[in-house]
Design a protein around this motif. Structure first.
Motif, PDB file in Angstrom:
ATOM      1  N   ARG A 174       0.711  -1.299   0.187  1.00 32.82           N
ATOM      2  CA  ARG A 174       0.025  -0.154  -0.199  1.00 32.82           C
ATOM      3  C   ARG A 174       0.838   1.079   0.099  1.00 32.82           C
ATOM      4  O   ARG A 174       0.863   2.077  -1.232  1.00 32.82           O
ATOM      5  N   ARG A 221      -6.947   4.753  -0.600  1.00 32.96           N
ATOM      6  CA  ARG A 221      -7.823   3.543  -0.376  1.00 32.96           C
ATOM      7  C   ARG A 221      -9.066   3.739  -1.743  1.00 32.96           C
ATOM      8  O   ARG A 221      -9.018   2.481  -1.752  1.00 32.96           O
ATOM      9  N   ILE A 223      -6.850   0.768  -4.520  1.00 35.38           N
ATOM     10  CA  ILE A 223      -7.172   0.303  -3.610  1.00 35.38           C
ATOM     11  C   ILE A 223      -8.208  -0.548  -3.809  1.00 35.38           C
ATOM     12  O   ILE A 223      -7.894  -2.120  -4.470  1.00 35.38           O
TER      13      ILE A 223
END
Length: 311
Positions: free
Chosen positions: A222, A279, A282
């Motif tokens: 991430r 966010r 992803i």
């Protein structure tokens, strides 16, 4: 400046950056393939061909999917339009056509890179291949250094615009390498091999140290994606190159009087990435996000071609 001259300069920037990216891609794949006792093997080299948009053409050659065959195809093949040899050849021919628009140092960097690869016909051992790739990357860095010492005139901005558009595309494709790489059987997502693969991606953009400066609590997929896509502190991040493209188009508009669809598309893209959070990327799918971005970048390049009348 003649539109043809502007086109040559723009594509010199693109081809030099593409040659470096291909060199980094091969180097990354060599390192990924050697990460563990159970390396990714053919999957790694198949993914390299996919990211370089050369998989179907390679398959038509009938050659087996081995590291040496793929590396030779991506570095030396005259039948591969995006091979390093063909990129450097085209960049050199364009540079000869606009020799007076380049500095001596810029021309010499292009010429040395071409002569270094023209003297070779095939890659050698894995280490020999890495040595060749590192030499090519070093010449490209010399070219970049020469660019930044040029006067801030139209020739500089067109060279930089080509480099910026290509770099944006390449960073997206480089991140997408990891999507294509299959973890060896028995290895877990988030495990040692997975982290090593992400670390290798950082290494190819010289961002390992930068990552440690920005993130103190360890490597994770991430965070790597966030840095390479959204962190403007990193010059090769997508966000940084998106900003650079807007700035370069603004400078060219001021000097040439040409402004239009390319400017509008570049600013809209900048606004979207400013409002994007990791966010969302992803959750929506990293691969899908990158593929959509690559297509958008292609359309922007077409708009630049039309706006500055390259055809």
């Amino acid at each position: 400046m003649l539109a043809r001259t502007a086109s040559y300069l723009y594509w010199i920037g693109r081809y030099m950056e593409r040659a470096e990216f291909t060199a980094r891609l091969i180097e990354a794949t060599l390192r990924l393939d050697a990460l563990s006792a159970r390396p990714a093997g053919q999957a790694a080299w198949s993914s390299a061909l996919s990211v370089a948009a050369a998989k179907q053409d390679f398959e038509r050659t009938g050659e087996s999917l081995t590291p040496s065959n793929v590396a030779n195809y991506l570095v030396f093949s005259k039948d591969n339009p995006n091979s390093i040899r063909n990129c450097l050849y085209t960049a050199r021919m364009n540079a000869r056509a606009v020799r007076t628009a380049l500095t001596r140092e810029g021309w010499e960097s292009i010429n040395r890179a071409w002569l270094g690869i023209d003297a070779r016909s095939a890659v050698g051992s894995a280490q020999g291949t890495i040595n060749l790739l590192e030499a090519l990357i070093a010449e490209n860095r010399g070219f970049e250094g020469a660019l930044h010492r040029m006067l801030r005139q139209e020739n500089f901005y067109f060279l930089m615009l080509g480099e910026s558009i290509e770099r944006t595309d390449n960073t997206a494709r480089l991140i997408d390498v990891k999507y294509h790489i299959i973890l060896p059987e028995g290895e877990e997502v988030g495990g040692l091999v997975d982290r090593d693969q992400w670390g290798t991606i950082l290494q190819t953009v010289s961002a390992r140290t930068a990552f440690r400066w920005l993130y103190r609590d360890g490597l994770s997929p991430r965070r790597v994606v966030e840095m390479l896509v959204l962190r403007r502190e990193l010059p090769r991040s997508i966000a940084a190159t998106v900003d650079e493209t807007v700035s370069l188009l603004t400078d060219l508009g001021r000097l040439t009087g040409y402004q239009g669809e390319a400017d509008r598309m570049a600013r809209l893209r900048q606004q979207r990435i400013n409002a994007t959070h990791i966010r969302e990327i992803i959750t929506g799918g990293l691969h899908e996000y990158l593929q959509a971005f690559i297509e958008e970048n292609r359309l922007l390049s077409q708009a630049i071609t039309k706006q500055f009348r390259f055809d």
